[in-house]
Design a protein around this motif. Sequence first.
Motif, PDB file in Angstrom:
ATOM      1  N   LEU A  47     -68.579  11.726 -18.944  1.00 29.04           N
ATOM      2  CA  LEU A  47     -69.468  12.882 -19.050  1.00 29.04           C
ATOM      3  C   LEU A  47     -68.655  14.165 -18.875  1.00 29.04           C
ATOM      4  CD1 LEU A  47     -72.407  11.620 -16.808  1.00 29.04           C
ATOM      5  CD2 LEU A  47     -72.526  12.071 -19.266  1.00 29.04           C
ATOM      6  N   LEU A  55     -72.271  17.785 -16.484  1.00 29.16           N
ATOM      7  CA  LEU A  55     -73.241  16.692 -16.379  1.00 29.16           C
ATOM      8  C   LEU A  55     -72.860  15.659 -15.324  1.00 29.16           C
ATOM      9  CD1 LEU A  55     -74.098  16.011 -20.136  1.00 29.16           C
ATOM     10  CD2 LEU A  55     -75.486  17.201 -18.441  1.00 29.16           C
ATOM     11  N   GLY A 100     -69.773   8.094 -16.686  1.00 29.08           N
ATOM     12  CA  GLY A 100     -69.916   8.053 -18.138  1.00 29.08           C
ATOM     13  C   GLY A 100     -70.488   6.703 -18.527  1.00 29.08           C
TER      14      GLY A 100
END
Length: 151
Positions: A79, A83, A94
């Motif tokens: 990410l 985020l 992620g």
Amino acid sequence: MNTLPYRPCVGIMLINSEGRIFTGERIDTPGAWQMPQGGIDRGEQAEDAAYRELEEEIGVAADRVSIIKQTSNWLYYDLPPHLMGKAWGGKYRGQKQLWFKMSLHTKDTAINIATEHPEFGRWQWLEPDQVIAHIVDFKKDIYQQVLNELL
């Protein structure tokens, strides 16, 4: 944050009879286009998750598609910093994804993005060489890997 695990996920490259690829624009991020994807539930097989996500996200049932190919290994993405710690309750850095190339065996009318929990506000078919230009920046590399392996 790099000690966080990756979220197990599937992605679906849905191809129509003209060889175009389905992409949807995320409701929560206008301008961010992607192929259908989603998490693998505990105890669920990746192939089953791909069929489930396809139906949940675009209303297409398993009997309307067939799997042509699958990525040989997990593909990973992190990410972006803004985020990290926010998406998926901050539990993951992620995603690690297995991707499935599927062929749609019916008309476009089978696609219904007005699902119970809609993710896409609109959708389109793209030529393979147009896909990367439409994808959100932090997913471009993984999408290029998907295209390279599945096309």
